[in-house]
Design a protein around this motif. Structure first.
Motif, PDB file in Angstrom:
ATOM      1  N   ARG A 331       0.849  -1.194   0.000  1.00 31.11           N
ATOM      2  CA  ARG A 331       0.000   0.000   0.000  1.00 31.11           C
ATOM      3  C   ARG A 331       0.886   1.245   0.000  1.00 31.11           C
ATOM      4  NH1 ARG A 331      -3.705  -0.016  -2.055  1.00 31.11           N
ATOM      5  NH2 ARG A 331      -2.610  -1.669  -3.095  1.00 31.11           N
ATOM      6  N   PRO A 332       0.571   2.197  -0.868  1.00 31.48           N
ATOM      7  CA  PRO A 332       1.346   3.442  -0.855  1.00 31.48           C
ATOM      8  C   PRO A 332       1.019   4.270   0.398  1.00 31.48           C
ATOM      9  CG  PRO A 332      -0.450   3.550  -2.454  1.00 31.48           C
ATOM     10  CD  PRO A 332      -0.458   2.158  -1.903  1.00 31.48           C
ATOM     11  N   VAL A 333       1.957   5.107   0.799  1.00 27.59           N
ATOM     12  CA  VAL A 333       1.681   6.031   1.904  1.00 27.59           C
ATOM     13  C   VAL A 333       0.763   7.117   1.341  1.00 27.59           C
ATOM     14  CG1 VAL A 333       2.669   7.695   3.508  1.00 27.59           C
ATOM     15  CG2 VAL A 333       3.913   5.584   2.974  1.00 27.59           C
ATOM     16  N   LEU A 334      -0.383   7.290   1.962  1.00 23.09           N
ATOM     17  CA  LEU A 334      -1.313   8.270   1.394  1.00 23.09           C
ATOM     18  C   LEU A 334      -1.561   9.437   2.339  1.00 23.09           C
ATOM     19  CD1 LEU A 334      -4.341   8.032   2.746  1.00 23.09           C
ATOM     20  CD2 LEU A 334      -4.615   6.162   1.159  1.00 23.09           C
ATOM     21  N   THR A 569      -6.230  -8.845   7.548  1.00 19.82           N
ATOM     22  CA  THR A 569      -4.790  -8.616   7.446  1.00 19.82           C
ATOM     23  C   THR A 569      -4.420  -7.134   7.628  1.00 19.82           C
ATOM     24  OG1 THR A 569      -2.937  -8.558   5.894  1.00 19.82           O
ATOM     25  CG2 THR A 569      -5.087  -8.696   4.909  1.00 19.82           C
ATOM     26  N   PRO A 570      -3.293  -6.862   8.295  1.00 23.38           N
ATOM     27  CA  PRO A 570      -2.823  -5.477   8.433  1.00 23.38           C
ATOM     28  C   PRO A 570      -2.544  -4.833   7.076  1.00 23.38           C
ATOM     29  CG  PRO A 570      -1.512  -6.969   9.809  1.00 23.38           C
ATOM     30  CD  PRO A 570      -2.428  -7.821   8.985  1.00 23.38           C
ATOM     31  N   ALA A 571      -2.399  -5.644   6.029  1.00 23.42           N
ATOM     32  CA  ALA A 571      -2.119  -5.087   4.700  1.00 23.42           C
ATOM     33  C   ALA A 571      -3.218  -4.143   4.245  1.00 23.42           C
ATOM     34  CB  ALA A 571      -1.962  -6.208   3.682  1.00 23.42           C
ATOM     35  N   VAL A 572      -4.457  -4.416   4.651  1.00 23.63           N
ATOM     36  CA  VAL A 572      -5.571  -3.587   4.176  1.00 23.63           C
ATOM     37  C   VAL A 572      -6.028  -2.591   5.238  1.00 23.63           C
ATOM     38  CG1 VAL A 572      -6.368  -5.392   2.601  1.00 23.63           C
ATOM     39  CG2 VAL A 572      -7.375  -5.258   4.896  1.00 23.63           C
ATOM     40  N   MET A 573      -5.373  -2.596   6.387  1.00 20.35           N
ATOM     41  CA  MET A 573      -5.836  -1.796   7.535  1.00 20.35           C
ATOM     42  C   MET A 573      -5.300  -0.363   7.440  1.00 20.35           C
ATOM     43  SD  MET A 573      -5.316  -2.694  11.555  1.00 20.35           S
ATOM     44  CE  MET A 573      -3.592  -2.231  11.661  1.00 20.35           C
ATOM     45  N   MET A 574      -6.121   0.529   6.894  1.00 28.60           N
ATOM     46  CA  MET A 574      -5.680   1.914   6.729  1.00 28.60           C
ATOM     47  C   MET A 574      -5.646   2.617   8.080  1.00 28.60           C
ATOM     48  SD  MET A 574      -4.990   1.857   3.698  1.00 28.60           S
ATOM     49  CE  MET A 574      -4.443   3.555   3.595  1.00 28.60           C
ATOM     50  N   ALA A 575      -4.536   3.283   8.337  1.00 31.82           N
ATOM     51  CA  ALA A 575      -4.350   3.931   9.639  1.00 31.82           C
ATOM     52  C   ALA A 575      -3.684   5.293   9.401  1.00 31.82           C
ATOM     53  CB  ALA A 575      -3.481   3.049  10.524  1.00 31.82           C
ATOM     54  N   TRP A 576      -4.421   6.357   9.729  1.00 29.03           N
ATOM     55  CA  TRP A 576      -3.898   7.702   9.486  1.00 29.03           C
ATOM     56  C   TRP A 576      -3.303   8.304  10.754  1.00 29.03           C
ATOM     57  CZ3 TRP A 576      -8.926  10.421   7.392  1.00 29.03           C
ATOM     58  CH2 TRP A 576      -9.311   9.842   6.171  1.00 29.03           C
ATOM     59  N   SER A 602      -1.432   0.014   7.302  1.00 26.61           N
ATOM     60  CA  SER A 602      -1.096   0.685   6.062  1.00 26.61           C
ATOM     61  C   SER A 602      -1.135   2.185   6.340  1.00 26.61           C
ATOM     62  CB  SER A 602      -2.124   0.264   5.016  1.00 26.61           C
ATOM     63  OG  SER A 602      -1.814   0.857   3.815  1.00 26.61           O
ATOM     64  N   LEU A 603       0.025   2.817   6.265  1.00 24.33           N
ATOM     65  CA  LEU A 603       0.186   4.181   6.794  1.00 24.33           C
ATOM     66  C   LEU A 603      -0.451   5.246   5.907  1.00 24.33           C
ATOM     67  CD1 LEU A 603       1.591   6.116   8.872  1.00 24.33           C
ATOM     68  CD2 LEU A 603       3.573   6.100   7.340  1.00 24.33           C
ATOM     69  N   GLY A 604      -1.186   6.134   6.564  1.00 26.31           N
ATOM     70  CA  GLY A 604      -1.710   7.316   5.895  1.00 26.31           C
ATOM     71  C   GLY A 604      -1.521   8.517   6.810  1.00 26.31           C
ATOM     72  N   ILE A 605      -1.671   9.687   6.228  1.00 28.92           N
ATOM     73  CA  ILE A 605      -1.594  10.902   7.038  1.00 28.92           C
ATOM     74  C   ILE A 605      -2.852  11.709   6.772  1.00 28.92           C
ATOM     75  CG2 ILE A 605      -0.302  13.063   7.381  1.00 28.92           C
ATOM     76  CD1 ILE A 605       2.066  10.909   6.396  1.00 28.92           C
ATOM     77  N   GLY A 606      -3.507  12.104   7.843  1.00 28.55           N
ATOM     78  CA  GLY A 606      -4.765  12.844   7.706  1.00 28.55           C
ATOM     79  C   GLY A 606      -4.749  14.125   8.509  1.00 28.55           C
TER      80      GLY A 606
END
Ligand code: GLA
Length: 738
Positions: A331-334, A569-576, A602-606
């Motif tokens: 997953r890309p960093v979003l 799976t943590p692969a699909v777990m979006m977390a900002w 899966s790292l995101g920034i919000g």
């Protein structure tokens, strides 16, 4: 060697004795023992077996650790009479039953015929094997209702996929009132505890446990969608099993509509788990010649505890379920604009955020709600998928071009199945929603649900999204769904067909996803539903990631994420990473803590990057770079939940290991210090005991006497001492094989 006639005869005799044996190159096998009428599936560490009994019923025989290839399961027989009251049908461990013949438990299928008859008894007809799938056909003892069961065992995990297709081969329509995918039997015993997930908005994935006792626990959604009140997942463990030891059976449904999983212990201590469409308000009219397929129900078994049960589920999802399986890209960093700008999106504001996001290493910039129609709050605009001219006078192109020039791809929020009454779409088509004639239309978040079962609505939604994706260079859709159904009527069709909406809506939703993916193969999709309200193996088959929870408080998230990984799976777990203090509970946490919490998925920034100071950007830049180095391990490795954050625990820790066990990463959190206690020594799991691993800290510190290189055995048995004191502390340590 000369093949004599005698050898040929002997070979034929052996083949006849063991029946049709199918051993696929894929590592799973399906055997039919003709003499005993026993079907047996083997893969990984699991054997699953069932047989045809003396009356032609299909009986469950065995589901557990793999048996020896030479073991032959005895034939299924009608159990001895227990009393004169109940017919034997209630003691037969029927793999898949019709409701009839005096059955009192959850049936596989219940049907009403137009003549008022409601009795159905399914007996074995035939079987076939195509590829890795076993098909077993059952038929009613009198009427032309044929049920075909599917069994497929995953070679890597031993998880079995089951589903049923009910065909109406009579000359009249019938109404299916209940249709399960499967019934799973556990060994007869009183020694079971059920684990399941429950939740609410901004509080998903609570872990619950209860003893399996006489009676029934029903996990369900009646909402038309998956829901977050229960997740369509279960685990039943032996009472002495825990995270690392003991026998656990587990499973999950692949369905994004109303569903049910029932865990039932009956009067003779049989424990059965059945699941499929929710029978509440269900009534699927099936025309002559038509058939209804249930969702798939996946289930597995392990003797290595709840942690291994989760890892098997994760492996299945990564290698079989996700659209990019067996090798999903990381997953890309979003970056997502929602918490920063709400509905106030416009070209300059989004560009300013995009520039800041790019500076910290973000790879995907996502504009959330507010870009379309007259969408200035959640009161209007939904349904009008045209770019808002005031906010984006030149369309989306200038923003998308700028995002690309900054080296990121572009994503967009949509909520295609919904409409605000205050929208051009609703003004033109007030009959396109779910409603019941003459009744109020209950709103949720000021919106109504479009009836996707209608062909015209399906076409509208598909065309709107196809146009958006064709006209703009979009790499990602965050596909939202922010309310449950109410008044689920479909007045445009005959009254006795209206309830087909429970199935047809979801099939059209899946159909749109499938067609969009086919036409726009580079587009990735996130399933979001006010947070984690639409997470199941059905939607996971057609989307690349899911939104975990609207609650982005990094401490609350530890518990929510721990519940999440029980099943998903943590692969699909979006977390900002979002702002502090957080809107949800006013808690203040350091930026580093917030990053470490999100880096477990899966790292995101919000966050609102306009408020960040130079040191925040520096911290973020460093941690995003660290994350990119570990993300494949975190997202696609094996997860070990070392210390649980549940039940008010003062600490928690997770560890992820790459499949080749060359890399591991440990995340540890201290929630609050008490008295003078040091942080407990953390013992890693699953490392290669004989390999040497070098450690370095991404954040936090460890005892200075700790060796920088030591064996896997050392890290697992001597462990590592982290230096954490105070409240809300976090550390992350990487282990690299030398
Ligand atoms: C839902 C989602 C949020 C956000 C809003 C936009 O609540 O869960 O992340 O996208 O909708 O309205």
């Amino acid at each position: 060697m000369r093949v004599t006639r005698a050898v040929v005869v002997m070979l034929i005799a052996i083949i006849v004795a063991i029946g049709d044996a199918h051993a696929a190159a894929s590592g799973q096998s399906i055997h039919f023992d003709q003499a005993n009428k026993v079907f047996r599936l083997d893969a990984a560490k699991v054997t699953y077996a069932f047989g045809v009994d003396d009356k032609g019923r299909l009986q469950s025989l065995y589901w557990g650790p793999r048996l020896d290839a030479s073991d032959r399961l005895p034939p299924a027989v009608t159990p001895p009479k227990a009393d004169g009251i109940d017919g034997d049908i209630n003691r037969v461990r029927q793999e898949y039953s019709g409701w009839g013949g005096g059955l009192y438990y959850e049936p596989g299928v219940k049907i009403t015929f137009p003549d008022g008859n409601r009795d159905l008894e399914l007996h074995y007809q035939s079987y076939s094997i195509k590829g890795d799938t076993l098909y077993v056909t059952l038929k009613d003892i009198e009427r032309a209702i044929v049920v075909t069961l599917e069994y497929e065992m995953d070679a890597g995990t031993g998880i079995v996929r089951r589903s049923a297709t009910i065909s109406n081969q009579t000359a009249t329509p019938v109404v299916i009132e209940q249709a399960n995918a499967a019934t799973w039997f556990l060994p007869r015993s009183r020694d079971y505890t059920l684990r399941f997930l429950s939740g609410r908005w901004a509080g998903e994935n609570d872990i619950n446990e209860r003893l399996v006792q006489p009676g029934k626990t029903v996990l369900e959604s009646r909402r038309g969608t998956t829901g977050m009140q229960n997740e369509p997942w279960f685990a039943v463990r032996r009472n002495d099993a825990d995270e690392t030891h003991g026998q656990v059976w587990f499973g999950a449904l692949a369905w994004s509509g109303s569903w049910q999983i029932a865990i039932e212990q009956d009067q003779v201590e049989q424990v059965r788990i059945s699941g499929g469409f929710n029978p509440f308000d269900f009534g699927y009219k099936l025309a002559p010649g038509a058939s209804l397929s249930t969702p798939s129900f996946y289930a597995g078994v392990t003797t290595d505890g709840l942690g291994e049960a989760s890892r098997l589920m994760h492996r299945l999802e990564l290698t079989k379920i996700l659209p990019q399986a067996p090798a999903p890209r990381v997953r890309p960093v979003l970056y997502n604009s929602w918490e920063a700008t709400g509905f106030k999106v416009d070209e300059p504001g989004q560009i300013a955020l995009a520039e800041k996001a790019a500076s910290i290493g973000v790879e995907r910039f996502v504009m959330d709600d507010g870009w379309f129609g007259a969408r200035n709050s959640d009161k209007g605009g939904l349904g009008d998928w045209v770019v808002n001219q005031q906010k984006f006078p030149h369309g989306l192109k200038p923003l998308i071009d700028r995002v690309h020039a900054l080296g990121m791809d572009f994503g967009l929020w949509v909520e295609p199945e919904m409409v605000n009454p205050d929208s051009d779409l609703y003004r033109a088509h007030p009959d396109w929603v779910l409603y019941m004639n003459g009744r109020p239309r209950t709103e949720g978040r000021n919106q109504l649900v479009l009836n996707l079962a209608r062909a015209d609505v399906r076409a509208y939604v598909y065309n709107a999204l196809d146009k958006l994706l064709s006209e703009n260079d979009i790499a990602f859709l965050k596909w939202d769904y922010n309310r449950s159904w109410s008044e689920p009527g479909w007045p445009a069709v005959a009254p006795d067909e209206q309830k087909n909406v429970y199935v047809d809506f979801i099939r059209n939703y899946y159909g749109i996803l499938q067609e969009l993916r086919k036409k726009h193969p580079k587009v990735e999709i996130e399933s979001c539903s006010s947070g984690g309200g639409r997470i199941d193996l059905g939607v996971m088959h057609l989307t690349d990631e899911v939104w975990t929870s609207d609650n982005t408080d990094a401490f609350d998230r530890l518990r929510i994420q721990d519940g999440f990984t029980q099943a998903w799976t943590p692969a699909v777990m979006m977390a900002w990473v979002t702002d502090s203090p957080t809107w949800v509970n006013s808690r203040t946490l350091s930026l580093e803590y917030r990053f470490l919490s999100s880096m477990q998925g899966s790292l995101g920034i919000g966050a609102d990057l306009n408020k960040w100071q130079p040191q925040d950007f520096a911290t973020a830049r460093r941690l995003v770079a660290e994350y990119k180095a570990i993300r494949k391990t975190v997202q696609q490795g094996s997860l070990y939940r070392l210390v649980s954050p549940q039940n008010g625990s003062e600490q928690s820790a997770t560890e992820s290991i790459s499949p080749d066990r060359a890399h591991a990463v440990l995340f540890a959190f201290l929630h609050s210090s008490t008295e003078n206690y040091p942080y407990p020594t953390v013992h890693l799991q699953g490392l290669d005991a004989n390999a040497k691993y070098r450690i370095h800290a991404i954040a936090g510190t460890f005892d200075p006497r700790t060796p920088l290189v030591a064996s896997g055995a050392y890290w697992m048995h001597a462990g590592i001492d982290l230096l954490m004191r105070g409240d809300f502390q976090a550390a992350a340590v990487v282990f690299d094989k030398e």
